[in-house]
Design a protein around this motif. Structure first.
Motif, PDB file in Angstrom:
ATOM      1  N   LEU A  65      17.770  58.050 103.856  1.00  0.00           N
ATOM      2  CA  LEU A  65      18.054  58.694 102.575  1.00  0.00           C
ATOM      3  C   LEU A  65      16.781  59.118 101.875  1.00  0.00           C
ATOM      4  CD1 LEU A  65      20.903  56.374 101.220  1.00  0.00           C
ATOM      5  CD2 LEU A  65      21.113  58.546 102.445  1.00  0.00           C
ATOM      6  N   SER A  66      15.732  58.309 102.006  1.00  0.00           N
ATOM      7  CA  SER A  66      14.451  58.656 101.396  1.00  0.00           C
ATOM      8  C   SER A  66      13.891  59.941 102.004  1.00  0.00           C
ATOM      9  CB  SER A  66      13.452  57.508 101.584  1.00  0.00           C
ATOM     10  OG  SER A  66      12.185  57.843 101.046  1.00  0.00           O
ATOM     11  N   GLU A  67      14.032  60.079 103.308  1.00  0.00           N
ATOM     12  CA  GLU A  67      13.567  61.289 103.982  1.00  0.00           C
ATOM     13  C   GLU A  67      14.345  62.514 103.528  1.00  0.00           C
ATOM     14  OE1 GLU A  67      14.031  60.506 108.095  1.00  0.00           O
ATOM     15  OE2 GLU A  67      12.447  58.984 108.179  1.00  0.00           O
ATOM     16  N   GLN A  68      15.625  62.306 103.184  1.00  0.00           N
ATOM     17  CA  GLN A  68      16.483  63.404 102.745  1.00  0.00           C
ATOM     18  C   GLN A  68      16.432  63.608 101.227  1.00  0.00           C
ATOM     19  OE1 GLN A  68      18.281  65.216 105.105  1.00  0.00           O
ATOM     20  NE2 GLN A  68      17.106  63.978 106.542  1.00  0.00           N
ATOM     21  N   ASP A  69      15.689  62.738 100.525  1.00  0.00           N
ATOM     22  CA  ASP A  69      15.602  62.772  99.068  1.00  0.00           C
ATOM     23  C   ASP A  69      16.993  62.658  98.425  1.00  0.00           C
ATOM     24  OD1 ASP A  69      14.251  62.835  96.640  1.00  0.00           O
ATOM     25  OD2 ASP A  69      14.389  65.019  96.468  1.00  0.00           O
ATOM     26  N   VAL A  70      17.746  61.685  98.897  1.00  0.00           N
ATOM     27  CA  VAL A  70      19.104  61.460  98.412  1.00  0.00           C
ATOM     28  C   VAL A  70      19.182  60.055  97.829  1.00  0.00           C
ATOM     29  CG1 VAL A  70      21.530  61.226  99.107  1.00  0.00           C
ATOM     30  CG2 VAL A  70      20.111  63.019 100.110  1.00  0.00           C
ATOM     31  N   SER A  71      19.832  59.918  96.691  1.00  0.00           N
ATOM     32  CA  SER A  71      19.949  58.609  96.052  1.00  0.00           C
ATOM     33  C   SER A  71      20.991  57.750  96.760  1.00  0.00           C
ATOM     34  CB  SER A  71      20.353  58.771  94.582  1.00  0.00           C
ATOM     35  OG  SER A  71      21.686  59.231  94.475  1.00  0.00           O
ATOM     36  N   TRP A  72      20.867  56.458  96.604  1.00  0.00           N
ATOM     37  CA  TRP A  72      21.834  55.517  97.172  1.00  0.00           C
ATOM     38  C   TRP A  72      23.221  55.773  96.595  1.00  0.00           C
ATOM     39  CZ3 TRP A  72      22.022  52.152 101.079  1.00  0.00           C
ATOM     40  CH2 TRP A  72      23.063  51.223 101.094  1.00  0.00           C
ATOM     41  N   GLU A  73      23.287  56.059  95.296  1.00  0.00           N
ATOM     42  CA  GLU A  73      24.568  56.285  94.634  1.00  0.00           C
ATOM     43  C   GLU A  73      25.285  57.506  95.224  1.00  0.00           C
ATOM     44  OE1 GLU A  73      22.107  53.691  92.408  1.00  0.00           O
ATOM     45  OE2 GLU A  73      21.679  55.744  93.091  1.00  0.00           O
ATOM     46  N   ARG A  74      24.526  58.564  95.480  1.00  0.00           N
ATOM     47  CA  ARG A  74      25.115  59.770  96.074  1.00  0.00           C
ATOM     48  C   ARG A  74      25.628  59.477  97.480  1.00  0.00           C
ATOM     49  NH1 ARG A  74      27.954  64.264  95.387  1.00  0.00           N
ATOM     50  NH2 ARG A  74      27.278  66.005  96.687  1.00  0.00           N
ATOM     51  N   PHE A  75      24.860  58.714  98.235  1.00  0.00           N
ATOM     52  CA  PHE A  75      25.256  58.336  99.587  1.00  0.00           C
ATOM     53  C   PHE A  75      26.570  57.560  99.574  1.00  0.00           C
ATOM     54  CE2 PHE A  75      25.030  54.568 102.428  1.00  0.00           C
ATOM     55  CZ  PHE A  75      25.265  55.200 103.639  1.00  0.00           C
ATOM     56  N   VAL A  76      26.660  56.540  98.732  1.00  0.00           N
ATOM     57  CA  VAL A  76      27.869  55.719  98.670  1.00  0.00           C
ATOM     58  C   VAL A  76      29.060  56.556  98.206  1.00  0.00           C
ATOM     59  CG1 VAL A  76      28.974  53.764  97.497  1.00  0.00           C
ATOM     60  CG2 VAL A  76      26.624  53.555  98.340  1.00  0.00           C
ATOM     61  N   ALA A  77      28.834  57.466  97.267  1.00  0.00           N
ATOM     62  CA  ALA A  77      29.918  58.308  96.765  1.00  0.00           C
ATOM     63  C   ALA A  77      30.496  59.180  97.877  1.00  0.00           C
ATOM     64  CB  ALA A  77      29.421  59.172  95.619  1.00  0.00           C
ATOM     65  N   LEU A  78      29.633  59.794  98.677  1.00  0.00           N
ATOM     66  CA  LEU A  78      30.111  60.683  99.737  1.00  0.00           C
ATOM     67  C   LEU A  78      30.795  59.900 100.862  1.00  0.00           C
ATOM     68  CD1 LEU A  78      27.366  63.446 100.059  1.00  0.00           C
ATOM     69  CD2 LEU A  78      29.564  63.531  98.905  1.00  0.00           C
ATOM     70  N   VAL A  79      30.234  58.756 101.227  1.00  0.00           N
ATOM     71  CA  VAL A  79      30.899  57.936 102.243  1.00  0.00           C
ATOM     72  C   VAL A  79      32.248  57.472 101.710  1.00  0.00           C
ATOM     73  CG1 VAL A  79      30.781  55.834 103.620  1.00  0.00           C
ATOM     74  CG2 VAL A  79      28.730  57.216 103.299  1.00  0.00           C
ATOM     75  N   GLY A  80      32.298  57.129 100.429  1.00  0.00           N
ATOM     76  CA  GLY A  80      33.559  56.713  99.823  1.00  0.00           C
ATOM     77  C   GLY A  80      34.606  57.805  99.881  1.00  0.00           C
ATOM     78  N   GLU A  81      34.218  59.051  99.627  1.00  0.00           N
ATOM     79  CA  GLU A  81      35.157  60.162  99.707  1.00  0.00           C
ATOM     80  C   GLU A  81      35.657  60.348 101.134  1.00  0.00           C
ATOM     81  OE1 GLU A  81      33.437  63.662  98.085  1.00  0.00           O
ATOM     82  OE2 GLU A  81      33.133  62.789  96.103  1.00  0.00           O
ATOM     83  N   ALA A  82      34.808  60.054 102.106  1.00  0.00           N
ATOM     84  CA  ALA A  82      35.198  60.219 103.510  1.00  0.00           C
ATOM     85  C   ALA A  82      36.244  59.192 103.929  1.00  0.00           C
ATOM     86  CB  ALA A  82      33.963  60.121 104.413  1.00  0.00           C
ATOM     87  N   VAL A  83      36.060  57.936 103.528  1.00  0.00           N
ATOM     88  CA  VAL A  83      36.951  56.874 104.004  1.00  0.00           C
ATOM     89  C   VAL A  83      38.076  56.543 103.033  1.00  0.00           C
ATOM     90  CG1 VAL A  83      35.156  55.839 105.419  1.00  0.00           C
ATOM     91  CG2 VAL A  83      35.486  55.020 103.080  1.00  0.00           C
ATOM     92  N   ASP A  84      38.001  57.040 101.815  1.00  0.00           N
ATOM     93  CA  ASP A  84      39.028  56.749 100.812  1.00  0.00           C
ATOM     94  C   ASP A  84      39.376  58.048 100.088  1.00  0.00           C
ATOM     95  OD1 ASP A  84      40.758  55.552  99.085  1.00  0.00           O
ATOM     96  OD2 ASP A  84      39.221  54.599  97.844  1.00  0.00           O
ATOM     97  N   PRO A  85      40.068  58.973 100.782  1.00  0.00           N
ATOM     98  CA  PRO A  85      40.285  60.311 100.228  1.00  0.00           C
ATOM     99  C   PRO A  85      41.236  60.354  99.054  1.00  0.00           C
ATOM    100  CG  PRO A  85      41.517  60.022 102.255  1.00  0.00           C
ATOM    101  CD  PRO A  85      40.649  58.816 102.117  1.00  0.00           C
TER     102      PRO A  85
END
Length: 199
Positions: free
Chosen positions: A173-193
């Motif tokens: 995520l650091s390499e992609q300049d993405v926050s942890w919160e954004r990461f968890v939000a997108l994974v959450g949308e994937a598994v809990d639509p």
């Protein structure tokens, strides 16, 4: 807000008219009970050209390796198209996203007890959701994979992931300049639509 996150949030998957199902030990599909369903109106992938793979099977090998191989054979035979399984189609994990996830029409997550504790599986889901690639969860029988369990797992990732796995995800995520919160939000949308619906 970071520059990489300044764009508008991705729309939620529209699963309103989804057919609910549960995968049993024999591979059959029947009436729901685990809270997951097949996406009837999943968001299209950004690319319009035909993808190399009809599906990408995201799974924890220890819990679903045999299921993944069986599902690969069944899908390829029925669809007449290639299905991506990393143990068969990838020699270099650094190419996992560019050669697998982003070249697949849909990501199929084999839902097992510990799949959301595997760093590569989490990152596969993140990359798919970020890129608008539909994610379909097949909750394997007896594994306890439900939207509620997925939400609980994601809420506790910083304490339940192993130190090595957590470092691996944070480094990416650091390499992609993405926050942890954004990461968890997108994974959450994937598994809990459908987070607003009862489990």
């Amino acid at each position: 807000e970071r520059a990489s996150e300044a764009h508008s949030p991705l729309p939620k998957c529209n699963w309103t008219h989804a057919r609910r199902f549960v995968v049993d030990g024999g591979g059959g599909a029947g009436g729901g009970g685990n809270g997951y369903g097949a996406a009837a109106e999943a968001p299209p992938s950004p690319a319009t050209e035909k993808k190399a793979f009809a599906a990408f099977l995201s799974h924890f090998k220890l819990e679903a390796g045999a299921d993944a191989r069986y599902l690969e054979m069944v899908l390829e035979a029925s669809l007449g198209a290639n299905v991506f399984v990393d143990s068969n189609d990838l020699a270099d994990l650094s190419c996992l996203f560019s050669h697998g996830v982003l070249r697949s029409e849909v990501i199929v997550l084999l839902g097992t007890a510990s799949v959301l504790l595997r760093p590569w599986c989490l990152l596969e889901l993140y990359e798919a959701r970020k890129s608008g690639i539909p994610v379909l969860t097949l909750a394997l029988h007896g594994q306890g994979m439900t939207p509620k369990a997925a939400r609980a797992s994601l809420a506790e990732l910083t304490t339940t992931l192993s130190a090595g796995a957590l470092q691996q995800v944070r480094s990416y995520l650091s390499e992609q300049d993405v926050s942890w919160e954004r990461f968890v939000a997108l994974v959450g949308e994937a598994v809990d639509p459908r987070p607003d619906e009862p489990d």
